[in-house]
Scaffold this motif. Sequence first.
Motif, PDB file in Angstrom:
ATOM      1  N   ASP A 104     -10.360  61.445  64.289  1.00 41.64           N
ATOM      2  CA  ASP A 104     -10.174  61.888  62.543  1.00 41.64           C
ATOM      3  C   ASP A 104      -9.401  60.622  61.978  1.00 41.64           C
ATOM      4  O   ASP A 104      -9.433  61.165  60.925  1.00 41.64           O
ATOM      5  CB  ASP A 104     -10.640  63.451  61.969  1.00 41.64           C
ATOM      6  N   ALA A 112      -9.020  57.114  59.920  1.00 32.99           N
ATOM      7  CA  ALA A 112      -9.696  56.586  59.227  1.00 32.99           C
ATOM      8  C   ALA A 112      -9.200  55.792  59.113  1.00 32.99           C
ATOM      9  O   ALA A 112      -7.888  55.139  58.915  1.00 32.99           O
ATOM     10  CB  ALA A 112      -9.874  57.420  57.949  1.00 32.99           C
ATOM     11  N   SER A 155     -21.334  60.548  63.357  1.00 31.79           N
ATOM     12  CA  SER A 155     -19.675  60.795  63.368  1.00 31.79           C
ATOM     13  C   SER A 155     -19.246  62.375  63.364  1.00 31.79           C
ATOM     14  O   SER A 155     -18.947  62.348  61.983  1.00 31.79           O
ATOM     15  CB  SER A 155     -19.666  60.279  62.145  1.00 31.79           C
ATOM     16  N   GLN A 189     -14.092  58.741  65.211  1.00 31.01           N
ATOM     17  CA  GLN A 189     -15.276  58.280  63.993  1.00 31.01           C
ATOM     18  C   GLN A 189     -14.195  58.299  62.641  1.00 31.01           C
ATOM     19  O   GLN A 189     -12.568  58.369  63.048  1.00 31.01           O
ATOM     20  CB  GLN A 189     -16.401  59.417  63.917  1.00 31.01           C
ATOM     21  N   GLY A 190     -14.637  57.764  61.365  1.00 32.16           N
ATOM     22  CA  GLY A 190     -13.422  57.758  60.508  1.00 32.16           C
ATOM     23  C   GLY A 190     -13.339  59.181  60.097  1.00 32.16           C
ATOM     24  O   GLY A 190     -13.662  60.267  60.663  1.00 32.16           O
ATOM     25  N   PHE A 191     -13.231  58.724  58.499  1.00 29.37           N
ATOM     26  CA  PHE A 191     -12.503  59.926  57.777  1.00 29.37           C
ATOM     27  C   PHE A 191     -12.522  60.235  56.568  1.00 29.37           C
ATOM     28  O   PHE A 191     -12.035  58.617  55.980  1.00 29.37           O
ATOM     29  CB  PHE A 191     -11.271  60.811  58.200  1.00 29.37           C
ATOM     30  N   TYR A 192     -13.194  60.938  55.825  1.00 33.62           N
ATOM     31  CA  TYR A 192     -12.461  60.964  53.812  1.00 33.62           C
ATOM     32  C   TYR A 192     -11.039  60.978  53.958  1.00 33.62           C
ATOM     33  O   TYR A 192     -10.670  61.902  54.158  1.00 33.62           O
ATOM     34  CB  TYR A 192     -13.917  60.936  53.181  1.00 33.62           C
ATOM     35  N   ASP A 250     -12.870  65.223  55.619  1.00 28.59           N
ATOM     36  CA  ASP A 250     -13.789  65.323  56.772  1.00 28.59           C
ATOM     37  C   ASP A 250     -15.160  63.994  57.157  1.00 28.59           C
ATOM     38  O   ASP A 250     -14.411  63.225  56.529  1.00 28.59           O
ATOM     39  CB  ASP A 250     -15.196  66.832  56.540  1.00 28.59           C
ATOM     40  N   LYS A 251     -16.499  64.468  58.024  1.00 25.13           N
ATOM     41  CA  LYS A 251     -16.825  63.610  58.241  1.00 25.13           C
ATOM     42  C   LYS A 251     -18.415  62.856  57.928  1.00 25.13           C
ATOM     43  O   LYS A 251     -19.098  63.270  57.090  1.00 25.13           O
ATOM     44  CB  LYS A 251     -16.599  62.806  59.734  1.00 25.13           C
ATOM     45  N   ARG A 252     -18.873  63.320  58.683  1.00 23.88           N
ATOM     46  CA  ARG A 252     -20.373  63.072  58.995  1.00 23.88           C
ATOM     47  C   ARG A 252     -21.274  62.583  58.612  1.00 23.88           C
ATOM     48  O   ARG A 252     -22.766  62.180  58.824  1.00 23.88           O
ATOM     49  CB  ARG A 252     -20.844  65.031  59.040  1.00 23.88           C
ATOM     50  N   GLU A 293     -16.859  55.265  55.267  1.00 26.87           N
ATOM     51  CA  GLU A 293     -15.477  55.640  55.867  1.00 26.87           C
ATOM     52  C   GLU A 293     -15.653  56.528  56.870  1.00 26.87           C
ATOM     53  O   GLU A 293     -15.008  57.080  57.699  1.00 26.87           O
ATOM     54  CB  GLU A 293     -14.957  56.547  54.859  1.00 26.87           C
ATOM     55  N   SER A 294     -16.948  57.876  56.882  1.00 27.26           N
ATOM     56  CA  SER A 294     -17.144  58.476  58.195  1.00 27.26           C
ATOM     57  C   SER A 294     -18.050  57.617  59.127  1.00 27.26           C
ATOM     58  O   SER A 294     -18.050  57.522  60.449  1.00 27.26           O
ATOM     59  CB  SER A 294     -17.577  59.283  58.298  1.00 27.26           C
TER      60      SER A 294
END
Length: 513
Positions: A33, A35, A70, A348-351, A359-361, A366-367
């Motif tokens: 996670d 970013a 993600s 993955q990336g992250f907010y 989180d991500k998804r 950003e994710s």
Amino acid sequence: MCWLVNLCLWQIGIGQENQPSIRPNILFIMSDDHARQAISSYDSTLIRTPNLDRLAQEGMRFTNSFVTNSICSPSRAVLLTGKYSHKNGLRDNRDTFDGSQQTMPKRMRAAGYQTAIIGKWHLKSEPTGFDTWDVLKGQGQYYNPLFLNPDGKRQIEGYATDIITDLAIETLENRNKSKPFLLLVHHKAPHRNWVPNLKHLDKFKDTQFPLPPTFFDDYKNRAAAAQADMRIDDMFLYSDFKLQDEDFAVETGSGGKGSAVPRLKLNYRAELNDEQRKIWDAHYDQMRAEFREAKLTGKDLLEWKYQRYMRDYLRCILSVDENVGRLLDYLDANGMAENTLVVYTSDQGFYLGEHGWYDKRFMYEESLSMPLLIRYPREIKAGQVSHDIVLNLDFAATFLDFAGAAIPDDMQGESFRAILQGKTPINWRSSMYYHYYEYPHGWHMVKRHYGVRTKQYKLIHFYNDIDTWELYDLRTDPIEINNLIGDPDYAGVIDALKVELQRLQGKYEDRVE
Ligand SMILES: [Ca+2]
């Protein structure tokens, strides 16, 4: 000692052919996670990360590096197999990884590499294809975590990011020096609940971080985004902000589990030993007192949450950066910097407050984006930046390429070794395919979706209990707030992207249910 057996197997290299070590070692460091916005070679607004920046300065930094799904476990399965989730069988965090299938580490091992994984595994089944594995149990704890290896489990005192690096260095020390190695170092940090190292608790204490431009997003024309449960405003007061029961009247956070679910209350303090808890409490008791005193409401409370989130998240990054530095120093001190391909990435990336989220998804930038920094002085010129589209799907094929091993036909990724050498193939991909599945079960209520991204556009289809499309022009709207799906000026673009989406679904044999 159980781990000695493991060590012996590593030194003898049982069952493997003996090849001269002319191929690069591969040190793959992946955090959980992380970013891009929290790596200063990508963006220096929030934090300085000198050790990660060193990799960028001495190697190549990627600006269009993406994941194909993600979320944590699926991303790890893609790394291991070089296949999309629908092919490797792990679509979301509920699934168990089928370790009997062909994997990149198995192939690397057969090609004469020593293979090891240290740190986060998170795939439920036991690791396969590794001479050495020593992994966190489940999600893993930040403090005094439990590790599993072939001979059982044990608890190690200390902070996870430091311990994982200690174990990685120990693995390097004990390696068979006549063979190249593939060492995967997988950090737990900076995964929720963002528990920092004690020595970093005072960092960023008085820093006020700028709110991202989309922090107060109204999700206009984006139905799926509006229905997600991942706003910073809805984080758990107790578990996410490290407040305690006496600090607030009621837990207002849904925290990603919806309002009908009992409030999650993680007793992170129970992980700490007495000595650690004393230092912890000395820091957070002051924060708690200030919170009780301030009696914040509305927008002030929301901004307080953002600052609290950023402080702990970024403190976790300080440890990751330091520990990347420790591994780079080890390579230097042992004359291994030239002959080791070092990769830094995240699952993955992250907010970090964009769209008001953590989180991500989502397939939003950003994710979807993963940080990617690679150093290998023999083939990569220092200080390069690549804008080519590369995927976590490509790691397996790329590593096999460096190992001089055949890339199996059923692997879906491509080797990007030529890109690292500054020679991007003319027919390199100009679009990428994405598919996310964890709905309606799981966390954060992010609808199932798939989509295609080119360098300029992104087309997403949310499906299952919804049927909505979104189009973004990333050149004019990089923050993705203007859904152009109904704009007649873009009708031609949408048609072309739908054709491309179908082509990719055919190519990867993904039939959407
Ligand atoms: Ca993750």
